[in-house]
Design a protein around this motif. Sequence first.
Motif, PDB file in Angstrom:
ATOM      1  N   ARG A 119       0.846  -1.189   0.000  1.00  0.00           N
ATOM      2  CA  ARG A 119       0.000   0.000   0.000  1.00  0.00           C
ATOM      3  C   ARG A 119       0.883   1.239   0.000  1.00  0.00           C
ATOM      4  N   THR A 120       0.756   2.088  -1.042  1.00  0.00           N
ATOM      5  CA  THR A 120       1.501   3.334  -1.119  1.00  0.00           C
ATOM      6  C   THR A 120       0.563   4.493  -0.810  1.00  0.00           C
ATOM      7  N   ARG A 121       1.077   5.724  -0.948  1.00  0.00           N
ATOM      8  CA  ARG A 121       0.264   6.888  -0.601  1.00  0.00           C
ATOM      9  C   ARG A 121      -0.990   6.974  -1.453  1.00  0.00           C
ATOM     10  N   ASN A 122      -0.868   6.681  -2.744  1.00  0.00           N
ATOM     11  CA  ASN A 122      -1.979   6.909  -3.659  1.00  0.00           C
ATOM     12  C   ASN A 122      -2.639   5.636  -4.159  1.00  0.00           C
ATOM     13  N   ASP A 123      -1.944   4.518  -4.074  1.00  0.00           N
ATOM     14  CA  ASP A 123      -2.465   3.338  -4.747  1.00  0.00           C
ATOM     15  C   ASP A 123      -1.792   2.102  -4.177  1.00  0.00           C
ATOM     16  N   ASP A 124      -2.091   0.946  -4.782  1.00  0.00           N
ATOM     17  CA  ASP A 124      -1.392  -0.287  -4.447  1.00  0.00           C
ATOM     18  C   ASP A 124      -0.229  -0.481  -5.408  1.00  0.00           C
ATOM     19  N   ASP A 125       0.866  -0.999  -4.899  1.00  0.00           N
ATOM     20  CA  ASP A 125       2.058  -1.239  -5.700  1.00  0.00           C
ATOM     21  C   ASP A 125       2.267  -2.748  -5.802  1.00  0.00           C
ATOM     22  N   TYR A 126       2.412  -3.254  -7.011  1.00  0.00           N
ATOM     23  CA  TYR A 126       2.481  -4.696  -7.248  1.00  0.00           C
ATOM     24  C   TYR A 126       3.891  -5.104  -7.681  1.00  0.00           C
ATOM     25  N   HIS A 127       4.387  -6.160  -7.065  1.00  0.00           N
ATOM     26  CA  HIS A 127       5.703  -6.698  -7.423  1.00  0.00           C
ATOM     27  C   HIS A 127       5.646  -8.225  -7.370  1.00  0.00           C
ATOM     28  N   ALA A 128       6.562  -8.836  -8.075  1.00  0.00           N
ATOM     29  CA  ALA A 128       6.667 -10.298  -8.035  1.00  0.00           C
ATOM     30  C   ALA A 128       8.130 -10.680  -8.214  1.00  0.00           C
ATOM     31  N   ARG A 129       8.436 -11.896  -7.792  1.00  0.00           N
ATOM     32  CA  ARG A 129       9.809 -12.388  -7.910  1.00  0.00           C
ATOM     33  C   ARG A 129       9.779 -13.891  -8.110  1.00  0.00           C
ATOM     34  N   ALA A 130      10.645 -14.357  -8.977  1.00  0.00           N
ATOM     35  CA  ALA A 130      10.780 -15.798  -9.226  1.00  0.00           C
ATOM     36  C   ALA A 130      12.183 -16.238  -8.845  1.00  0.00           C
ATOM     37  N   LEU A 131      12.267 -17.359  -8.160  1.00  0.00           N
ATOM     38  CA  LEU A 131      13.547 -17.967  -7.804  1.00  0.00           C
ATOM     39  C   LEU A 131      13.617 -19.310  -8.520  1.00  0.00           C
ATOM     40  N   PHE A 132      14.657 -19.509  -9.336  1.00  0.00           N
ATOM     41  CA  PHE A 132      14.727 -20.739 -10.129  1.00  0.00           C
ATOM     42  C   PHE A 132      16.170 -21.212 -10.276  1.00  0.00           C
ATOM     43  N   GLN A 133      16.286 -22.459 -10.667  1.00  0.00           N
ATOM     44  CA  GLN A 133      17.585 -23.090 -10.849  1.00  0.00           C
ATOM     45  C   GLN A 133      17.929 -23.110 -12.323  1.00  0.00           C
ATOM     46  N   LYS A 134      19.099 -22.597 -12.671  1.00  0.00           N
ATOM     47  CA  LYS A 134      19.571 -22.624 -14.049  1.00  0.00           C
ATOM     48  C   LYS A 134      20.960 -23.258 -14.053  1.00  0.00           C
ATOM     49  N   LEU A 152      13.630  -2.180 -17.623  1.00  0.00           N
ATOM     50  CA  LEU A 152      13.334  -3.253 -18.568  1.00  0.00           C
ATOM     51  C   LEU A 152      14.415  -3.424 -19.624  1.00  0.00           C
ATOM     52  N   SER A 153      15.409  -2.546 -19.603  1.00  0.00           N
ATOM     53  CA  SER A 153      16.486  -2.638 -20.589  1.00  0.00           C
ATOM     54  C   SER A 153      17.470  -3.737 -20.218  1.00  0.00           C
ATOM     55  N   LYS A 154      18.171  -4.227 -21.200  1.00  0.00           N
ATOM     56  CA  LYS A 154      19.111  -5.327 -21.002  1.00  0.00           C
ATOM     57  C   LYS A 154      20.201  -4.948 -20.003  1.00  0.00           C
ATOM     58  N   GLY A 155      20.462  -5.804 -19.048  1.00  0.00           N
ATOM     59  CA  GLY A 155      21.502  -5.579 -18.048  1.00  0.00           C
ATOM     60  C   GLY A 155      21.009  -4.907 -16.779  1.00  0.00           C
ATOM     61  N   ALA A 156      19.752  -4.437 -16.754  1.00  0.00           N
ATOM     62  CA  ALA A 156      19.250  -3.732 -15.573  1.00  0.00           C
ATOM     63  C   ALA A 156      19.183  -4.638 -14.357  1.00  0.00           C
ATOM     64  N   GLU A 157      19.043  -5.953 -14.589  1.00  0.00           N
ATOM     65  CA  GLU A 157      18.930  -6.881 -13.452  1.00  0.00           C
ATOM     66  C   GLU A 157      20.214  -6.948 -12.633  1.00  0.00           C
ATOM     67  N   ALA A 158      21.354  -6.599 -13.244  1.00  0.00           N
ATOM     68  CA  ALA A 158      22.644  -6.704 -12.550  1.00  0.00           C
ATOM     69  C   ALA A 158      22.773  -5.675 -11.436  1.00  0.00           C
ATOM     70  N   ILE A 159      22.113  -4.529 -11.577  1.00  0.00           N
ATOM     71  CA  ILE A 159      22.226  -3.467 -10.568  1.00  0.00           C
ATOM     72  C   ILE A 159      20.934  -3.286  -9.770  1.00  0.00           C
ATOM     73  N   TYR A 160      19.923  -4.088 -10.081  1.00  0.00           N
ATOM     74  CA  TYR A 160      18.633  -3.962  -9.387  1.00  0.00           C
ATOM     75  C   TYR A 160      18.685  -4.691  -8.052  1.00  0.00           C
ATOM     76  N   ASP A 161      18.143  -4.055  -7.024  1.00  0.00           N
ATOM     77  CA  ASP A 161      18.067  -4.679  -5.704  1.00  0.00           C
ATOM     78  C   ASP A 161      16.797  -5.518  -5.648  1.00  0.00           C
ATOM     79  N   HIS A 162      16.933  -6.832  -5.771  1.00  0.00           N
ATOM     80  CA  HIS A 162      15.771  -7.717  -5.806  1.00  0.00           C
ATOM     81  C   HIS A 162      15.064  -7.816  -4.456  1.00  0.00           C
ATOM     82  N   ASP A 163      15.709  -7.342  -3.403  1.00  0.00           N
ATOM     83  CA  ASP A 163      15.096  -7.368  -2.076  1.00  0.00           C
ATOM     84  C   ASP A 163      14.515  -6.014  -1.677  1.00  0.00           C
ATOM     85  N   ARG A 164      14.529  -5.055  -2.598  1.00  0.00           N
ATOM     86  CA  ARG A 164      14.071  -3.713  -2.267  1.00  0.00           C
ATOM     87  C   ARG A 164      12.581  -3.717  -1.929  1.00  0.00           C
TER      88      ARG A 164
END
Length: 496
Positions: A119-134, A152-164
């Motif tokens: 729940r944010t100030r104005n609305d609901d914020d939706y997130h999801a995460r998948a954990l998988f074996q590769k 959404l650009s290529k390489g953004a996952e390397a600097i994204y905090d998945h626990d944020r």
Amino acid sequence: MYARPLSEILHRALTEPGVFDDTLKRFESLRGYGLLPRGRESAGVRLSDEQIASAVLGFVPILPGWAGHVSLVLGSLCAVGGPAASFRGTATLLDSIASVIAEDEACRSILSFSFSIARTRNDDDYHARALFQKGEQRRTVSYVSKMATSLLSKGAEAIYDHDRMDAPSARQLVLGRDFFTQLRRAVSLSRQLDLPLKADWREYQTEEERDAFHRSLGARRNSRFLNLGVDTQAVWPKEPTRVKFAGRHFVLFPKTKEFSHSISIDLVNERISAEDARTLLNRFLSLLSWCDDSYAVLDDGWSGNPIPVPVQRSHGAFSTTPHWVFSRSIPDDPELLQRLAYYREGLNARQAGLVTFEVLSFFKVFERRSRTKPGEQNATKLWIKNVFAEVSASLRPEILSRFDADRNGKDVEKYVFDNCRVAAAHASESFPSDADASPELRRLYSAAEVTFALARHFIQTEYKLSKLSYSDELADDRDDSLPETPKANIGDARQE
């Protein structure tokens, strides 16, 4: 796999022991959003992997009536870093879950899916995460709004905090490998046996009655309705009513215990874009306000339903406590008192949906009062220029991305001062601003988030004003706990 046996499988796996009615309500909501086949004639339609995945997402919200909306929003979330960084190269969360249902190998490699609603100030914020074996590696992919284009650009996952986590709290549903293994086994067996449907047709009787009602309101097989809430005291029809305005039809829903006033318009059959539809509905409400001398604010909503849907009432957040702690002295700086008044005015405008006043009120919080001398740079513009890099770090990526796109390369301080402050205060030929036009409102909503962040930064840095309700002293950033013996008034009170 038919919808009825799927509802029984998901009910056993995802709900507390109890009545089946709530699960049926979830499936009704999913059908209402076009995520599952609708009507008695479609009861024997076998579900696709994507439809089964939508049904699973319909169990994320606590309230059954929100199943369709939440499933639609969650399913459209995109992988941070794009398909290359996603689970099995899928672009959206819905595609990722569908791939697990479709393939044994994908089902074996997935460890868990986590879905959260904050729940944010104005609305609901939706997130999801998948954990998988590769291979030998354990990988994580996060899913965010498609509006967060920078993620959404290529390489953004390397600097994204998945626990944020951008909100103080969130509700989460986590589904593990065992759940998907059992679901896939049931789906595969159903498709292999290919048995005819055995259903209790009585559950479709009320739905058939609703279909006839929706047809009377203009719903067609190819309809895609935009549904928007309305906050107004203008005279409104007592029953759902189809009206015609400016050559187009839309539906007015009355306010009830569960729903707010709302308007729905069929984007397909009325041949209008969502952006133009919002502008048209704002024009309608402006005329209604003029005729009735009552306020009318067009709120947020969504699109995609094959039928017109009333909008759930939004109850503003409030908190009560038997031990109310407040011990603050009034600031002795009259200028600070004025700026706090503007800050509250901005929050009031936000609650009322008056975005032009919201932008202007927050701007007045950090506006410098000194007169600019000839040859000198405007003091307010200079302050914005100096602090924006620091302030922008607190903004959500999708907000910052939209704001940057709106200013289109213009210096941020000039854009905020001219295109936001001037346009909101006194629109002109040089700085036009139409408060009914959908593109302008969307632009100002992004600007409001920025001016709000600037206003908070200004008060915190210029005046060192404490945010604590129990102390005038600034809190240690490392310790936000209550002091042992606060000087405060204790009593029964309500903050709403």
